[in-house]
Design a protein around this motif. Structure first.
Motif, PDB file in Angstrom:
ATOM      1  N   ALA A   1       5.367  13.408  -0.718  1.00  0.00           N
ATOM      2  CA  ALA A   1       5.948  12.266  -1.418  1.00  0.00           C
ATOM      3  C   ALA A   1       4.955  11.111  -1.394  1.00  0.00           C
ATOM      4  O   ALA A   1       4.129  11.001  -0.475  1.00  0.00           O
ATOM      5  CB  ALA A   1       7.260  11.840  -0.752  1.00  0.00           C
ATOM      6  N   VAL A   2       5.041  10.269  -2.412  1.00  0.00           N
ATOM      7  CA  VAL A   2       4.205   9.075  -2.476  1.00  0.00           C
ATOM      8  C   VAL A   2       5.143   7.870  -2.478  1.00  0.00           C
ATOM      9  O   VAL A   2       5.940   7.690  -3.414  1.00  0.00           O
ATOM     10  CB  VAL A   2       3.315   9.074  -3.738  1.00  0.00           C
TER      11      VAL A   2
ATOM     12  N   ARG B   1       5.555   0.664   3.826  1.00  0.00           N
ATOM     13  CA  ARG B   1       6.650  -0.061   4.469  1.00  0.00           C
ATOM     14  C   ARG B   1       7.903   0.803   4.527  1.00  0.00           C
ATOM     15  O   ARG B   1       8.668   0.750   5.482  1.00  0.00           O
ATOM     16  CB  ARG B   1       6.971  -1.335   3.685  1.00  0.00           C
ATOM     17  N   ALA B   2       8.115   1.589   3.454  1.00  0.00           N
ATOM     18  CA  ALA B   2       9.355   2.367   3.349  1.00  0.00           C
ATOM     19  C   ALA B   2       9.379   3.547   4.298  1.00  0.00           C
ATOM     20  O   ALA B   2      10.453   4.034   4.658  1.00  0.00           O
ATOM     21  CB  ALA B   2       9.533   2.864   1.909  1.00  0.00           C
ATOM     22  N   VAL B   3       8.206   4.029   4.706  1.00  0.00           N
ATOM     23  CA  VAL B   3       8.155   5.262   5.476  1.00  0.00           C
ATOM     24  C   VAL B   3       7.856   5.020   6.954  1.00  0.00           C
ATOM     25  O   VAL B   3       7.775   5.965   7.747  1.00  0.00           O
ATOM     26  CB  VAL B   3       7.106   6.212   4.848  1.00  0.00           C
TER      27      VAL B   3
ATOM     28  N   ASP C   1      -7.691   4.838  -3.442  1.00  0.00           N
ATOM     29  CA  ASP C   1      -7.304   3.445  -3.195  1.00  0.00           C
ATOM     30  C   ASP C   1      -5.859   3.292  -3.682  1.00  0.00           C
ATOM     31  O   ASP C   1      -5.598   3.247  -4.882  1.00  0.00           O
ATOM     32  CB  ASP C   1      -8.224   2.490  -3.962  1.00  0.00           C
ATOM     33  N   LEU C   2      -4.930   3.220  -2.750  1.00  0.00           N
ATOM     34  CA  LEU C   2      -3.511   3.169  -3.098  1.00  0.00           C
ATOM     35  C   LEU C   2      -2.898   1.796  -2.838  1.00  0.00           C
ATOM     36  O   LEU C   2      -1.684   1.665  -2.732  1.00  0.00           O
ATOM     37  CB  LEU C   2      -2.750   4.250  -2.329  1.00  0.00           C
ATOM     38  N   GLN C   3      -3.743   0.787  -2.757  1.00  0.00           N
ATOM     39  CA  GLN C   3      -3.205  -0.567  -2.625  1.00  0.00           C
ATOM     40  C   GLN C   3      -2.797  -1.075  -3.998  1.00  0.00           C
ATOM     41  O   GLN C   3      -3.405  -0.743  -5.011  1.00  0.00           O
ATOM     42  CB  GLN C   3      -4.241  -1.515  -2.018  1.00  0.00           C
ATOM     43  N   ARG C   4      -1.758  -1.877  -4.039  1.00  0.00           N
ATOM     44  CA  ARG C   4      -1.269  -2.421  -5.308  1.00  0.00           C
ATOM     45  C   ARG C   4      -0.787  -3.851  -5.105  1.00  0.00           C
ATOM     46  O   ARG C   4      -0.320  -4.212  -4.016  1.00  0.00           O
ATOM     47  CB  ARG C   4      -0.131  -1.563  -5.855  1.00  0.00           C
ATOM     48  N   PRO C   5      -0.859  -4.676  -6.145  1.00  0.00           N
ATOM     49  CA  PRO C   5      -0.368  -6.047  -6.018  1.00  0.00           C
ATOM     50  C   PRO C   5       1.147  -6.110  -6.183  1.00  0.00           C
ATOM     51  O   PRO C   5       1.749  -5.283  -6.870  1.00  0.00           O
ATOM     52  CB  PRO C   5      -1.058  -6.765  -7.177  1.00  0.00           C
TER      53      PRO C   5
ATOM     54  N   SER D   1       0.833  -1.192   0.000  1.00  0.00           N
ATOM     55  CA  SER D   1       0.000   0.000   0.000  1.00  0.00           C
ATOM     56  C   SER D   1       0.871   1.247   0.000  1.00  0.00           C
ATOM     57  O   SER D   1       1.885   1.303   0.708  1.00  0.00           O
ATOM     58  CB  SER D   1      -0.908   0.005   1.236  1.00  0.00           C
ATOM     59  N   LEU D   2       0.489   2.221  -0.802  1.00  0.00           N
ATOM     60  CA  LEU D   2       1.206   3.484  -0.855  1.00  0.00           C
ATOM     61  C   LEU D   2       0.657   4.456   0.187  1.00  0.00           C
ATOM     62  O   LEU D   2      -0.478   4.323   0.654  1.00  0.00           O
ATOM     63  CB  LEU D   2       1.075   4.122  -2.236  1.00  0.00           C
TER      64      LEU D   2
END
Length: 298
Positions: free
Chosen positions: A240-241, A245-247, A264-268, A168-169
């Motif tokens: 930033a986007v 996990r990274a942030v 909706d910023l979830q991605r596979p 997720s972003l």
């Protein structure tokens, strides 16, 4: 010149010791009895020793023969160990895996998967290429790697694929940014009016955000490094986007704030490989490890 040791004759002599006859030893080694007898006589002539007492009732090792068999057992065991090890090592090398992964996967997720792969296949030495999602697809298509991992909703249709997890972003800003005080989600229209620090075109993060935003965002800084984006956002350059996990560490330390949004910023997270090509055992293991890790939340 010193004669060479004939390993096959040592195996034959060991079989004679175990079976008590040249005929039985020859059958075990798939030799004719005359060929086996000739081989043993040639061995005795070469080394000028007698290793067998031959009789109509069978063959018995001489004292010299007992000594040779004792040495041969040790030597043949070591040779078989070396042979098995070489075969195993060669198989591992042939089943080695070259992987291309987009930045988020390579930095935050893939190292755990590769560690598990190494635990299952200790002789394996995977090769990892860290590139953006578009380049992952290109490398897979060009057969430069066996397997790719991308983090985009727009996976090329000409590649075989398997979703192995999700990410997720998050839109993040410095604590002093006006959005940091938002308690209600920013609307798509409000987000469309923003100016961002983003990954380069071709990255999964960029394409996922653009698809959710439904508009080309205004970019004030473009970088191929997640740490550069986070630094720029913390310095107040703009939102930033990045992957949540990274942030996580920056948010926990108060350097950045996650902004609630209506997107909706979830991605596979998707494994990709060439169609109509069977994955190697090592590559198949890596896909399985990735899938299992996502199911367990690892």
């Amino acid at each position: 010149m010193t004669p060479e040791v004939d390993v096959q004759t040592l195996r034959l002599l060991l079989a004679v010791a175990e079976h008590g006859s040249i005929g039985a030893a020859a059958r075990e080694l798939e030799l004719s009895q005359p060929a086996a007898s000739a081989r043993l006589r040639e061995f005795e002539a070469r080394w000028r020793i007698a290793v067998l007492d031959r009789s109509p009732g069978g063959s018995r090792l001489t004292e010299d023969g007992e000594a040779v068999v004792s040495w041969a057992r040790t030597l043949l065991h070591e040779l078989d160990t070396v042979r098995s090890s070489l075969l195993a090592l060669g198989e591992e090398r042939r089943s080695g895996v070259a992987v291309a992964a987009s930045l988020t996967v390579a930095d935050l997720i893939l190292p755990r998967w590769l560690a598990e792969l190494r635990a299952r296949r200790p002789h394996l030495s995977p090769r990892l290429h860290v590139v953006n999602s578009d380049t992952v697809a290109a490398m897979v298509r060009a057969d430069e790697v066996d397997l790719g991992f991308v983090e985009t909703t727009d996976v090329p249709g000409d590649l075989a694929r398997q979703v192995v997890g999700h990410d997720s972003l998050a839109v993040v800003v410095a604590p002093a940014h006006p959005w940091a005080r938002r308690r209600t989600p920013l609307t798509r229209e409000e987000l469309q009016a923003g100016s961002y620090v983003l990954r380069e075109p071709g990255s999964g993060t960029r394409s996922t955000f653009e698809a959710a935003l439904r508009k080309q965002p205004h970019v004030v800084l473009e970088a191929s490094s997640t740490s550069a984006l986070l630094g720029a956002a913390a310095a107040g350059v703009g939102p930033a986007v990045v992957s949540r996990r990274a942030v996580a560490a920056e948010v926990e330390q108060g350097r950045l704030v996650v902004v609630p949004t209506a997107l909706d910023l979830q991605r596979p997270l998707t494994a990709v490989w060439r169609r109509h090509r069977r994955l190697s055992d090592a590559a198949s293991d890596l896909v399985l490890i990735a899938t299992e890790a996502s199911r367990t939340g690892a």
